[in-house]
Scaffold this motif. Structure first.
Motif, PDB file in Angstrom:
ATOM      1  N   VAL A 120       0.835  -1.198   0.000  1.00 40.99           N
ATOM      2  CA  VAL A 120       0.000   0.000   0.000  1.00 40.99           C
ATOM      3  C   VAL A 120       0.873   1.254   0.000  1.00 40.99           C
ATOM      4  O   VAL A 120       0.638   2.200  -0.763  1.00 40.99           O
ATOM      5  CB  VAL A 120      -0.946   0.007   1.224  1.00 40.99           C
ATOM      6  CG1 VAL A 120      -1.749   1.290   1.275  1.00 40.99           C
ATOM      7  CG2 VAL A 120      -1.869  -1.195   1.195  1.00 40.99           C
ATOM      8  N   VAL A 121       1.899   1.253   0.839  1.00 43.65           N
ATOM      9  CA  VAL A 121       2.812   2.410   0.894  1.00 43.65           C
ATOM     10  C   VAL A 121       3.464   2.630  -0.472  1.00 43.65           C
ATOM     11  O   VAL A 121       3.577   3.754  -0.959  1.00 43.65           O
ATOM     12  CB  VAL A 121       3.884   2.188   1.986  1.00 43.65           C
ATOM     13  CG1 VAL A 121       5.011   3.188   1.866  1.00 43.65           C
ATOM     14  CG2 VAL A 121       3.258   2.274   3.369  1.00 43.65           C
ATOM     15  N   ASP A 122       3.865   1.529  -1.106  1.00 38.24           N
ATOM     16  CA  ASP A 122       4.513   1.626  -2.415  1.00 38.24           C
ATOM     17  C   ASP A 122       3.551   2.180  -3.457  1.00 38.24           C
ATOM     18  O   ASP A 122       3.885   3.082  -4.224  1.00 38.24           O
ATOM     19  CB  ASP A 122       5.011   0.240  -2.839  1.00 38.24           C
ATOM     20  CG  ASP A 122       5.715   0.280  -4.181  1.00 38.24           C
ATOM     21  OD1 ASP A 122       5.298  -0.459  -5.094  1.00 38.24           O
ATOM     22  OD2 ASP A 122       6.687   1.048  -4.326  1.00 38.24           O
ATOM     23  N   GLY A 123       2.328   1.629  -3.463  1.00 41.94           N
ATOM     24  CA  GLY A 123       1.361   2.038  -4.466  1.00 41.94           C
ATOM     25  C   GLY A 123       0.863   3.460  -4.272  1.00 41.94           C
ATOM     26  O   GLY A 123       0.595   4.172  -5.236  1.00 41.94           O
ATOM     27  N   VAL A 124       0.744   3.886  -3.006  1.00 43.33           N
ATOM     28  CA  VAL A 124       0.151   5.202  -2.733  1.00 43.33           C
ATOM     29  C   VAL A 124       1.210   6.301  -2.626  1.00 43.33           C
ATOM     30  O   VAL A 124       1.069   7.375  -3.199  1.00 43.33           O
ATOM     31  CB  VAL A 124      -0.699   5.140  -1.440  1.00 43.33           C
ATOM     32  CG1 VAL A 124      -1.208   6.500  -1.062  1.00 43.33           C
ATOM     33  CG2 VAL A 124      -1.846   4.160  -1.612  1.00 43.33           C
ATOM     34  N   LEU A 125       2.274   6.024  -1.864  1.00 39.95           N
ATOM     35  CA  LEU A 125       3.243   7.091  -1.570  1.00 39.95           C
ATOM     36  C   LEU A 125       4.464   7.092  -2.493  1.00 39.95           C
ATOM     37  O   LEU A 125       4.984   8.151  -2.819  1.00 39.95           O
ATOM     38  CB  LEU A 125       3.731   6.971  -0.118  1.00 39.95           C
ATOM     39  CG  LEU A 125       2.681   7.097   0.982  1.00 39.95           C
ATOM     40  CD1 LEU A 125       3.351   7.025   2.343  1.00 39.95           C
ATOM     41  CD2 LEU A 125       1.904   8.400   0.849  1.00 39.95           C
ATOM     42  N   LEU A 126       4.935   5.900  -2.858  1.00 45.37           N
ATOM     43  CA  LEU A 126       6.222   5.828  -3.559  1.00 45.37           C
ATOM     44  C   LEU A 126       6.063   5.821  -5.076  1.00 45.37           C
ATOM     45  O   LEU A 126       6.894   6.369  -5.783  1.00 45.37           O
ATOM     46  CB  LEU A 126       7.004   4.579  -3.113  1.00 45.37           C
ATOM     47  CG  LEU A 126       7.291   4.490  -1.608  1.00 45.37           C
ATOM     48  CD1 LEU A 126       8.055   3.207  -1.290  1.00 45.37           C
ATOM     49  CD2 LEU A 126       8.085   5.704  -1.146  1.00 45.37           C
ATOM     50  N   ARG A 127       5.029   5.174  -5.553  1.00 43.54           N
ATOM     51  CA  ARG A 127       4.907   5.040  -7.004  1.00 43.54           C
ATOM     52  C   ARG A 127       4.352   6.336  -7.590  1.00 43.54           C
ATOM     53  O   ARG A 127       3.404   6.906  -7.052  1.00 43.54           O
ATOM     54  CB  ARG A 127       3.965   3.883  -7.321  1.00 43.54           C
ATOM     55  CG  ARG A 127       4.068   3.426  -8.740  1.00 43.54           C
ATOM     56  CD  ARG A 127       3.227   2.215  -8.949  1.00 43.54           C
ATOM     57  NE  ARG A 127       3.637   1.160  -8.037  1.00 43.54           N
ATOM     58  CZ  ARG A 127       3.062  -0.021  -8.006  1.00 43.54           C
ATOM     59  NH1 ARG A 127       2.092  -0.295  -8.821  1.00 43.54           N
ATOM     60  NH2 ARG A 127       3.457  -0.941  -7.162  1.00 43.54           N
ATOM     61  N   ASP A 419      -6.366  -7.350  -1.001  1.00 46.81           N
ATOM     62  CA  ASP A 419      -7.754  -7.339  -1.477  1.00 46.81           C
ATOM     63  C   ASP A 419      -8.685  -6.810  -0.401  1.00 46.81           C
ATOM     64  O   ASP A 419      -9.592  -6.013  -0.664  1.00 46.81           O
ATOM     65  CB  ASP A 419      -8.181  -8.766  -1.842  1.00 46.81           C
ATOM     66  CG  ASP A 419      -7.998  -9.004  -3.327  1.00 46.81           C
ATOM     67  OD1 ASP A 419      -8.089 -10.169  -3.742  1.00 46.81           O
ATOM     68  OD2 ASP A 419      -7.752  -8.019  -4.053  1.00 46.81           O
ATOM     69  N   ALA A 420      -8.466  -7.276   0.832  1.00 47.23           N
ATOM     70  CA  ALA A 420      -9.309  -6.850   1.948  1.00 47.23           C
ATOM     71  C   ALA A 420      -9.159  -5.346   2.186  1.00 47.23           C
ATOM     72  O   ALA A 420     -10.137  -4.634   2.390  1.00 47.23           O
ATOM     73  CB  ALA A 420      -8.938  -7.619   3.214  1.00 47.23           C
ATOM     74  N   ALA A 425     -10.769   0.080   2.815  1.00 45.45           N
ATOM     75  CA  ALA A 425     -10.185   1.418   2.954  1.00 45.45           C
ATOM     76  C   ALA A 425     -10.292   2.247   1.689  1.00 45.45           C
ATOM     77  O   ALA A 425      -9.657   3.298   1.594  1.00 45.45           O
ATOM     78  CB  ALA A 425      -8.718   1.292   3.363  1.00 45.45           C
ATOM     79  N   ALA A 426     -11.093   1.813   0.716  1.00 45.91           N
ATOM     80  CA  ALA A 426     -11.129   2.513  -0.571  1.00 45.91           C
ATOM     81  C   ALA A 426     -11.572   3.958  -0.422  1.00 45.91           C
ATOM     82  O   ALA A 426     -11.146   4.835  -1.168  1.00 45.91           O
ATOM     83  CB  ALA A 426     -12.042   1.772  -1.538  1.00 45.91           C
ATOM     84  N   SER A 427     -12.451   4.220   0.581  1.00 46.55           N
ATOM     85  CA  SER A 427     -12.960   5.584   0.700  1.00 46.55           C
ATOM     86  C   SER A 427     -12.014   6.485   1.474  1.00 46.55           C
ATOM     87  O   SER A 427     -12.117   7.700   1.418  1.00 46.55           O
ATOM     88  CB  SER A 427     -14.326   5.563   1.376  1.00 46.55           C
ATOM     89  OG  SER A 427     -14.210   4.941   2.645  1.00 46.55           O
ATOM     90  N   SER A 428     -11.067   5.904   2.209  1.00 44.64           N
ATOM     91  CA  SER A 428     -10.205   6.752   3.038  1.00 44.64           C
ATOM     92  C   SER A 428      -8.764   6.800   2.558  1.00 44.64           C
ATOM     93  O   SER A 428      -8.035   7.726   2.893  1.00 44.64           O
ATOM     94  CB  SER A 428     -10.237   6.269   4.499  1.00 44.64           C
ATOM     95  OG  SER A 428      -9.980   4.882   4.545  1.00 44.64           O
ATOM     96  N   VAL A 429      -8.339   5.835   1.761  1.00 43.44           N
ATOM     97  CA  VAL A 429      -6.966   5.839   1.248  1.00 43.44           C
ATOM     98  C   VAL A 429      -7.017   6.045  -0.255  1.00 43.44           C
ATOM     99  O   VAL A 429      -7.624   5.263  -0.972  1.00 43.44           O
ATOM    100  CB  VAL A 429      -6.240   4.511   1.577  1.00 43.44           C
ATOM    101  CG1 VAL A 429      -4.829   4.514   1.005  1.00 43.44           C
ATOM    102  CG2 VAL A 429      -6.194   4.294   3.080  1.00 43.44           C
TER     103      VAL A 429
END
Lengths: 677, 117
Positions: A120-127, A419-420, A425-429
């Motif tokens: 998640v960190v990679d996909g959201v913050l790093l990529r 997946d979970a 967390a789709a609405s908050s992240v």
């Protein structure tokens, strides 16, 4: 099954290229057959793990044989030793299934949790964002005299666009919801109304059809739409003849001119794009509801862009007195998207890092205990010539094997974990759709696995190998000496300290959550249900028609069994939407907006306060029905962005009409609710 | 023996698994899955032959000239997907015979040692 085959295929890359190239697909077919024959999930997992160990062992043997052939000698000693250690280690772990299972599951927990959060960190913050040259994309905000950041109005955006020298293109958009009707069912979709340059800014191309033409921004020619790929698939079955088809959005017919690709998601969540179709010359400079995005010209820095936009804002303020003190702020788009999520994700990453350290300490303790029963074996090996380094390598090979098994299990679990998270967390992240267990994340998992194996095995290895052969090989395994007891004690103390840190952090978070849930919201939520309804302006052009509809709806819902009370409101309390108005005493003129008192307001049907359980503190609630006033000449001729109930509201900003109000102030909110008479 | 052709005994002793694989493809071509089934049937329920082990050995045996890949006609192909079939070469058959002779001699020696005088 697919996941298991993916993991196995990944490990096949360890094999020499000739073996993998010739027989890779056969090996995959064979392991698939074995997996299908294994019925319960644990058995399948065992098959996968044994398959992976088999690949690793054959990779080592293949390379050893190749070096033996090329060197003409027996082969490098370290490789022979490693192969032997691998066999001894595997045999040893198989002989103690209880220990192995506990250690593997513990490692799987730590590595799996860390891999999930890292993905998640990679996909959201790093990529970087999935657009062409994403570092050139900027959000542009309007700022007030006090420095508060806000949305620009359409005329202000138009002046930015024409007056700047740093953006190669700029676009504005607004998000809303619309009723998509026609066919078997109606659904609410997220509609983005955009200026023509949005796709130019993002350098996006449609998967089917075309983008909007410039003249389609004009009122009358604006009834065209672009669909998102997911909506096209879900509602229209991926119909290849979708272009030119009409869809009904909020009562208006739009012609589909294109389909955007599945990876295009701007604004986030948009299902449909339509032209904004508003004339800046006729728009109200005080209606701030747009979002603005731009692409910097090559070689322009953020500082240069900010300077230029500041100059543009200053020129605008000289031409328009009401813009005095207002400015603009340029923020990188990626920063804008992730800034709220960053602290949470960094905290989560730190937390799972601590969990992993606890796991390492835990497994090290287990290895310590296990090594205590191997003292005799170590002494014998030392007596026959094995050096300390050799013994350490054997211990580290075993702990690496444990870590590898745990890591495989952990990575498999992290597929479900990701997946979970996407679901929860789709609405908050933001940007969760970019999160995936790709080679980069798997590479991180592999590095983590090796590091965990070394970390967990090093101290026990050093301790166990330090027991050399004494004057005679001991006839039994003695109890651990004082130094080993101290080492174990240090490990346990470290584990407890880390666990305590996590416990304190978790406790604080729970305490915060409990306090938050106890905040008096000012209304009673027990057995309270809500629903969102939107009326299209085309079918309900007059406020009275919408008012009559809501009156009938409320009346019919009241007759349902089990329903105590029903009311309608423009926006739920503590919600996102609001409408504001300026207040002046009866008889006093409304002057410049800066000098006016203002308030947020909700429009409600009779009985709303009783239904919501909002107590009346002062005054009384008027239940008189007053005739619906005609829209005043000063209300905005532009259509207000569609939303729940808002189509019945005209913005009262700058409106000179006065109205009678009764007030019921809730204890938590400063919003004033009343009926507009 | 033609010049340059290796002596079958040069490749002895064969690894037991290598011998089992050659025996599975001695008389007729077999694909990987059938070889696994035959080997596991002989070795017993506790033994499992996994793909990387199997194909690494097949590659090595092929490199030694003991078995080869063959094309199988559609009638003979019992599977519903493209598979690679292997069969022992004539040299491979010779090596198997030499290995069996060696093992027979070994068993005979062992028996005579174990029997009381």
């Amino acid at each position: 099954m697919r996941l298991a085959l993916k993991v196995y295929a990944l490990f096949l890359h360890l094999l020499p290229r000739d073996l993998r190239g010739r027989f890779g697909s056969e090996m995959l077919a064979l392991i698939e057959q074995r997996l299908r024959q294994a019925r319960p999930a644990p058995e399948r997992l065992l098959v996968l793990v044994r398959g992976v160990v088999d690949v690793m062992a054959q990779a080592v043997v293949s390379r050893a044989r190749r070096e033996k052939v090329s060197s003409g000698a027996r082969g490098p000693q370290w490789l022979d030793d490693f192969g032997r250690d691998l066999k001894i280690g595997a045999r040893g772990l198989a002989k103690r299934p209880g220990f192995t299972i506990v250690a593997v599951l513990t490692l799987a927990l730590g590595i799996g949790a860390t891999t999930t959060i890292f993905s998640v960190v990679d996909g959201v913050l790093l990529r970087p964002l999935a657009y062409d040259e994403p570092d050139r994309l900027m959000m542009i905000w309007e700022t007030s005299a006090s420095g508060t950041q806000g949305r620009p109005s359409l005329p202000n955006f138009a002046d930015w666009n024409s007056g700047n020298r740093v953006f190669e293109s700029m676009a504005a958009y607004v998000m809303g919801s619309a009723n998509l009707t026609g066919g078997d069912s109606a659904e609410r979709v997220d509609q983005a109304r955009v200026t023509e340059d949005l796709f130019t800014v993002l350098r996006a191309r449609p998967a089917l059809g075309r983008l909007f033409a410039p003249d389609e921004q004009r009122e009358g020619r604006h009834l065209v739409a672009l669909l998102h790929h997911d909506l096209w698939q879900r509602r229209y079955g991926g119909d290849p003849a979708i272009l030119g088809r009409d869809i009904e959005l909020h009562g208006d017919l739009f012609t589909i001119v294109g389909v955007m690709p599945p990876e295009f998601r701007f604004p986030t969540g948009a299902d449909v794009w339509t032209p904004l179709a508003l004339d800046p010359a006729q728009a109200d400079r005080q209606q701030h509801y747009l979002l603005a995005v731009g692409r910097l010209m090559p070689a322009v820095t953020l500082a240069q862009a900010q300077d230029d936009m500041t100059n543009v804002s200053a020129r605008m303020a000289r031409s328009h007195a009401e813009l005095s003190g207002r400015g603009s702020r340029v923020v990188p788009l990626q920063e804008q998207i992730v800034q709220n999520a960053r602290p949470t994700l960094v905290l989560l990453m730190g937390s799972v890092g601590l969990v992993l350290l606890i796991v390492c300490a835990n497994v090290a303790s287990l290895l310590f205990v296990r090594s205590a029963s191997r003292g005799r074996e170590m002494a014998i090996r030392t007596a026959v010539g094995a050096g300390r380094g050799r013994l350490i390598r054997q211990f580290l090979t075993e702990s690496a094997l444990l870590a590898l098994l745990g890591g495989t299990l952990g990575v498999a679990a992290s597929y479900w974990g990701v997946d979970a998270l996407r679901g929860l967390a789709a609405s908050s992240v933001p940007l969760l759709y970019q999160v995936d267990l790709d080679l980069r994340v798997l590479g991180f998992a592999l590095f983590l696995t090796i590091a965990t194996g070394v970390l967990a095995g090093l101290v026990p290895a050093l301790a166990a190998s330090g027991r050399g052969a004494g004057p005679a090989v001991p006839t039994s395994d003695r109890t651990p000496g004082l130094s080993r007891t101290r080492q174990r004690g240090s490990l346990i103390a470290g584990e407890v300290a880390l666990a305590l840190m996590l416990l304190v952090g978790a406790g604080l978070l729970i305490e915060s959550f409990v306090r938050l849930s106890r905040v008096d919201s000012g209304f009673n939520t027990e057995e309270l249900l809500t629903m969102r309804i939107g009326l299209s302006a085309a079918e309900y052009p007059e406020g009275r028609q919408a008012s009559d509809f809501y009156g009938r709806l409320v009346g019919e819902l009241r007759t349902l069994p089990g329903v105590d009370g029903v009311a309608a409101v423009s926006d739920l309390p503590i919600g996102v939407g609001f409408a504001g108005l300026y207040i002046a005493k009866l008889g006093e003129p409304i002057t410049r907006p800066e000098g006016q008192s203002s308030a947020l307001y909700h429009v409600v049907t009779p009985g709303y306060h009783e239904v919501m359980g909002i107590p009346l503190i002062q005054g009384l609630i008027s239940v008189r029905k007053t005739p619906q006033r005609r829209p005043s000449p000063c209300s905005s001729p532009n259509r207000w962005p569609a939303g729940t109930g808002r189509t019945t509201i005209r913005s009262a900003n700058n409106c000179r009409s006065s109205f009678r109000m009764s007030t019921a102030r809730s204890s938590a909110s400063s919003a004033t609710s009343g009926k507009v008479g | 023996m033609p010049r340059g052709r290796p002596d079958p005994t040069d490749l002895l002793p064969l690894h037991p698994l290598g011998l089992r694989i050659l025996l599975a493809v001695l008389d007729s071509p077999s694909h990987g899955y059938r070889i696994v089934k035959e080997v596991e049937a002989v070795e017993g329920v506790r033994f499992k032959l996994y793909p990387a082990n199997l194909y690494r050995r097949i590659r090595d045996l092929a490199g030694q000239g003991l078995l080869a890949e063959v094309d199988v006609s559609e009638d003979e192909d019992e599977t519903d997907r493209p598979r690679t079939y292997f069969v022992a070469t004539p040299f491979g058959r010779e090596v198997v015979q030499a290995e069996v002779s060696r093992l027979e001699d070994l068993v005979q020696d062992a028996r005579s040692t174990l029997e009381p005088a």
